[in-house]
Design an enzyme around this catalytic site. Structure first.
Site, PDB file in Angstrom:
ATOM      1  CG  ASN A 111    -101.900  34.574  40.390  1.00 34.17           C
ATOM      2  OD1 ASN A 111    -100.867  34.154  40.912  1.00 34.17           O
ATOM      3  ND2 ASN A 111    -102.520  33.954  39.417  1.00 34.17           N
ATOM      4  CG  HIS A 137    -105.461  24.055  37.272  1.00 31.87           C
ATOM      5  ND1 HIS A 137    -105.040  23.157  36.334  1.00 31.87           N
ATOM      6  CD2 HIS A 137    -104.814  25.217  37.005  1.00 31.87           C
ATOM      7  CE1 HIS A 137    -104.164  23.733  35.515  1.00 31.87           C
ATOM      8  NE2 HIS A 137    -104.007  24.980  35.919  1.00 31.87           N
ATOM      9  NE  ARG A 162     -96.223  23.182  33.437  1.00 33.80           N
ATOM     10  CZ  ARG A 162     -97.251  23.857  33.978  1.00 33.80           C
ATOM     11  NH1 ARG A 162     -98.485  23.400  33.885  1.00 33.80           N
ATOM     12  NH2 ARG A 162     -97.020  24.968  34.627  1.00 33.80           N
ATOM     13  CD  GLU A 189    -108.045  29.605  38.159  1.00 36.82           C
ATOM     14  OE1 GLU A 189    -107.216  28.938  38.773  1.00 36.82           O
ATOM     15  OE2 GLU A 189    -107.901  29.984  36.995  1.00 36.82           O
ATOM     16  NE  ARG A 245    -103.219  30.094  41.356  1.00 39.46           N
ATOM     17  CZ  ARG A 245    -102.468  29.744  40.323  1.00 39.46           C
ATOM     18  NH1 ARG A 245    -101.781  30.651  39.655  1.00 39.46           N
ATOM     19  NH2 ARG A 245    -102.415  28.493  39.938  1.00 39.46           N
TER      20      ARG A 245
END
Ligand code: AMP
Length: 401
Positions: A7, A183, A243, A388, A94
């Site tokens: 990642n 996601h 956020r 993940e 990713r």
């Protein structure tokens, strides 16, 4: 077979070396401040059942040097877990945005790299870094097959009525403005884990990924994503660490026109200064939970707002799916914060969702899927640790085997 999962951020590289047959992590780590002063790598590895960790401060001028250093760590006598770097036959990357075209995991070719580059305007923060990671991995591991696993791919099954915005069609056709969702790897992974755990293949589920970023997904009985709360970008939907999640777009015009804020300032406020941070002063749910229990009124309001938003989406997605078999909590907050789960599921018996308060607390931080619904709850409530990296490794293995 060992798969290296990557990642890549603009100045960081997160990695895990995973044995796909056992799902075990042989080594993992994080290289940070690449291209800056004070760069370092924290490397952990498992040998003879023992977990070890080492922090190394060294100059990492670019991602290729970081990859070469990681590869040396993976083979060295002290910190290594494989004989030689050629043992790594595949690397799974990713990649945040695959656009409309890339709906499946892809072996990286020059065409795929061109597409990731071409999608930079849709993911300006992530796709450039993901591409840097791929290019550097190709240099450092020329014999390995590079594979791109897209965060958006799982949502490609959303119907047009769900992914389109009600704005003139040309903005969709010419400018690709639509809901993509993110996601995807996590939603898919926890859905499959739930399906295995409940021994049910035609499961209708609502997956709730609550990390620093947060999103929900409605998954139909065929295992397809049919709705998700993030949209064109990751700002939409749930309240997150920093956020705002959903807001009325007219606030943006008001900030620009009446408050003379620049677009850059507005973007910064909505992405980096809002959410939990904006309400309480901290974006870490552990701090906010502590303040909540101390009776802090900002923290109490934050939990009320945060979980009210989750509830609204549970209601909406229950309607979209025409009933739901299970709701699944995952990621940092979903797995570890009993208070969030309790408040998100309270007063939902009208939808068949009843939480067992004691089980919710006692089964916090699970290593495996656990059930926390009350006996009289028709809907199962699961807490499932997401993984993940393992999902990326498995998808990489699927395309190279
Ligand atoms: P993630 O993005 O999945 O790594 O999740 C990060 C979020 O998980 C942060 O807001 C953390 O505060 C939160 N988190 C991690 N551990 C806990 C915990 N034990 N209790 C509450 N929140 C936690």
């Amino acid at each position: 077979m060992e798969i290296l999962v990557i990642n890549a951020g603009s100045s960081s590289l997160k990695y895990q070396l995973i044995n796909v047959e056992t799902g075990g992590v042989l080594a993992k780590g994080l290289a940070e401040r690449i291209g800056m002063d004070g760069s370092n790598i924290v490397h952990s590895w498992t040998k003879n059942g023992n977990e070890n960790k080492k922090e190394i401060c060294l100059d990492l001028p670019d991602h290729t040097v970081a990859f070469n250093t990681i590869s040396d760590l993976l083979v060295s006598e002290e910190t290594g877990v494989i004989q030689q770097r050629e043992d790594i036959k595949a690397i799974g990357h990713r990649v945040v945005h695959g656009g409309e075209h890339y709906t499946q995991t892809q072996i990286v070719t020059s065409e795929v790299k061109e597409a990731i580059k071409e999608l930079i305007p849709l993911a300006p923060l992530h796709n450039p870094a993901n591409l840097i990671g791929i290019n550097a991995a190709e240099k450092a591991f020329p014999n390995a097959t590079q594979v791109a696993v897209f965060d958006t791919a799982f949502h490609h099954t959303m119907p047009e009525k769900a992914f389109r915005y009600a704005i003139p069609e040309k903005y969709y056709r010419e400018d690709r403005i639509r809901t993509y969702g993110f996601h995807g790897t996590s939603h898919k992974y926890v859905y499959e884990q739930a399906s295995k755990h409940l021994d049910k293949t035609d499961l209708k589920a609502i997956t709730i990924h609550l990390g620093n970023g947060a999103s929900m997904c409605a998954i139909n009985e065929k295992g397809e994503s049919v709705e998700t709360s993030m949209g064109f970008g990751p700002l939409a939907g749930l309240i997150m660490g920093t956020r705002s999640g959903d807001i009325d777009p007219s606030i943006i015009f008001h900030m620009a026109e009446e408050m003379n804020m620049s677009l850059e300032e507005i973007k910064n406020v909505l992405n980096k200064q809002s959410g939990m941070l904006g309400i309480t002063g901290s974006n870490d749910a552990r701090d906010v939970s502590k303040l909540y229990h101390e009776g802090d009124k900002h923290a109490i309001l934050c939990y009320e707002m945060y979980t009210h938003r989750i509830k609204k989406y549970i209601g909406a997605y229950t309607a979209v799916l025409n009933g739901v078999d299970t709701i699944i909590f995952t990621a940092g907050i979903g797995e570890n914060d009993a208070l969030t789960r309790q408040l998100s599921c309270s007063n939902l018996s009208g939808l068949g969702i009843v939480i067992n308060e004691a089980a919710n607390i006692s089964k916090n931080h699970p290593k495996q899927p656990v059930e926390i619904q009350a006996e009289n709850s028709p809907v199962k409530i699961l807490v499932i640790p997401t993984n993940e990296e393992l999902e990326i490794a498995l998808q990489t293995w699927e395309v190279v085997r």
